[in-house]
Design a protein around this motif. Structure first.
Motif, short mmCIF file in Angstrom:
data_model
loop_
_atom_site.label_atom_id
_atom_site.label_comp_id
_atom_site.label_asym_id
_atom_site.label_seq_id
_atom_site.Cartn_x
_atom_site.Cartn_y
_atom_site.Cartn_z
N UNK A 99 39.04 63.49 48.34
CA UNK A 99 39.83 64.14 49.39
C UNK A 99 39.15 63.97 50.75
N UNK A 100 37.83 64.11 50.77
CA UNK A 100 37.10 63.96 52.04
C UNK A 100 37.29 62.56 52.62
N UNK A 101 37.32 61.58 51.73
CA UNK A 101 37.50 60.17 52.15
C UNK A 101 38.87 60.01 52.83
N UNK A 102 39.91 60.58 52.23
CA UNK A 102 41.26 60.46 52.79
C UNK A 102 41.33 61.16 54.15
N UNK A 103 40.74 62.36 54.21
CA UNK A 103 40.77 63.13 55.46
C UNK A 103 40.06 62.33 56.57
N UNK A 104 38.90 61.76 56.23
CA UNK A 104 38.13 61.00 57.22
C UNK A 104 38.93 59.79 57.71
N UNK A 105 39.55 59.12 56.77
CA UNK A 105 40.34 57.93 57.11
C UNK A 105 41.48 58.27 58.07
N UNK A 106 42.18 59.35 57.72
CA UNK A 106 43.33 59.78 58.53
C UNK A 106 42.93 60.17 59.94
N UNK A 107 41.75 60.76 60.06
CA UNK A 107 41.31 61.23 61.38
C UNK A 107 40.50 60.18 62.13
N UNK A 108 40.16 59.08 61.44
CA UNK A 108 39.29 58.08 62.06
C UNK A 108 37.85 58.57 62.17
N UNK A 109 37.47 59.46 61.25
CA UNK A 109 36.11 60.03 61.24
C UNK A 109 35.24 59.26 60.24
N UNK A 110 33.95 59.52 60.29
CA UNK A 110 33.02 58.93 59.33
C UNK A 110 32.91 59.87 58.12
N UNK A 111 32.97 59.29 56.93
CA UNK A 111 32.81 60.08 55.71
C UNK A 111 31.36 59.95 55.22
N UNK A 112 30.74 61.07 54.94
CA UNK A 112 29.35 61.04 54.45
C UNK A 112 29.26 61.81 53.13
N UNK A 113 28.93 61.07 52.08
CA UNK A 113 28.81 61.62 50.73
C UNK A 113 27.34 61.95 50.48
N UNK B 242 26.67 62.79 65.94
CA UNK B 242 27.66 62.31 66.91
C UNK B 242 29.02 63.00 66.75
N UNK B 243 29.19 63.79 65.70
CA UNK B 243 30.48 64.45 65.47
C UNK B 243 31.46 63.47 64.86
N UNK B 244 32.70 63.92 64.67
CA UNK B 244 33.69 63.04 64.05
C UNK B 244 33.30 62.68 62.63
N UNK B 245 32.85 63.70 61.87
CA UNK B 245 32.42 63.43 60.49
C UNK B 245 33.08 64.38 59.50
N UNK B 246 33.26 63.85 58.30
CA UNK B 246 33.63 64.69 57.15
C UNK B 246 32.47 64.52 56.18
N UNK B 247 31.76 65.60 55.92
CA UNK B 247 30.58 65.50 55.05
C UNK B 247 30.80 66.36 53.82
N UNK B 248 30.54 65.80 52.64
CA UNK B 248 30.71 66.64 51.45
C UNK B 248 29.42 66.78 50.67
N UNK B 249 29.28 67.94 50.02
CA UNK B 249 28.06 68.22 49.25
C UNK B 249 28.09 69.60 48.66
N UNK B 250 26.92 70.26 48.65
CA UNK B 250 26.81 71.59 48.07
C UNK B 250 26.34 72.62 49.10
N UNK B 251 25.64 72.15 50.13
CA UNK B 251 25.01 73.06 51.10
C UNK B 251 25.36 72.66 52.52
N UNK B 252 26.47 71.97 52.69
CA UNK B 252 26.79 71.42 54.03
C UNK B 252 27.10 72.56 55.00
#
Ligand code: DC
Length: 224
Positions: free
Chosen positions: A20-34, A122-132
């Motif tokens: 889901x984070x990947x899709x959100x990042x793509x749609x917003x033009x953001x960087x996805x960080x796993x 730099x902002x413009x990120x979707x980051x997923x994890x456990x303690x983000x």
């Protein structure tokens, strides 16, 4: 006027965070960080080199001497460890079964959090994890805590594993996910908890697209 924001997505294994984070990042033009991939990469290296998973100091030294790089690609995020593409090998059962033990060490988390904060600076990120939301990006404009029942998460992992050719049964996955939940939630350093200001999203009966749409709605509300 749109602004650039940080989106933090936390939750237990198999809640659908990365898809889901990947899709959100793509749609917003953001960087996805796993961020889980980073813990997996150092776990893989420790297993390869025979470093004891209980030896916090040795693991911290190993991490200091390692370079973990995340690179976006059309097929999703690629993970490089010391220049080698480890995107697939970090998803094997051996790594999955060991990663919680490595992620429990404070000295490992300290280095990881610093690296992740730099990646998100730099902002413009979707980051997923456990303690983000709780530790890595406490000032993120949007925080989502995503979960689903253990059974549903195991079912999703099963489908995912089948695609990757990783053998497993639903029963073994329920057991493995429940154990990982326990280890991640009960560890002393930065346990998996929902941040006070995070929005809870139960994805049990949502499709991937529905969950992504909900986060996009929240993100757009935040940005406009
Ligand atoms: O999301 P994942 O299954 O790839 O994560 C692998 C492990 O890494 C997970 O069991 C807990 C740990 N992890 C963590 O402690 N903190 C993070 N920010 C991301 C993952």
């Amino acid at each position: 006027m749109n602004k650039t924001i940080q989106i933090a997505i936390d939750g237990p294994a198999g809640a659908g965070k990365s898809t889901i984070a990947k899709i959100v990042a793509e749609q917003l033009g953001f960087t996805y960080i796993d961020t889980g991939a980073m813990y997996r990469a150092i776990t893989y290296k420790a297993l390869q080199q025979g470093v004891a998973l209980s030896d916090e100091a040795a693991l911290a030294k190993l991490l200091e001497a390692s370079t973990i790089t995340l690179k976006p690609s059309p097929n999703g995020q690629l993970v490089f460890l010391d220049g080698d593409n480890v995107s697939d090998v970090i998803r094997t059962n051996d790594v999955t079964a060991s990663v919680s033990q490595v992620a429990a060490h404070g000295a490992i988390r300290e280095q990881m959090v610093a690296a992740q904060q730099q990646l998100a600076a730099a902002g413009g990120v979707v980051m997923d994890g456990r303690d983000i939301a709780t530790h890595v990006l406490p000032n993120a404009e949007l925080k989502v805590f995503m979960s689903a029942t253990v059974e549903e998460r195991a079912r999703r992992r099963f489908v995912d594993n089948e695609k990757r050719g990783i053998p497993a049964t639903i029963e073994s996955l329920i057991e493995e996910i429940a154990l990982r939940d326990k280890l991640d939630s009960e560890r002393e350093v930065s346990p998996l908890v929902q941040a006070d200001d995070a929005i809870y999203l139960d994805t049990t009966s949502l499709t991937i697209d529905e969950a992504a749409a909900e986060i996009l709605r929240l993100a757009n509300a935040e940005m406009n």
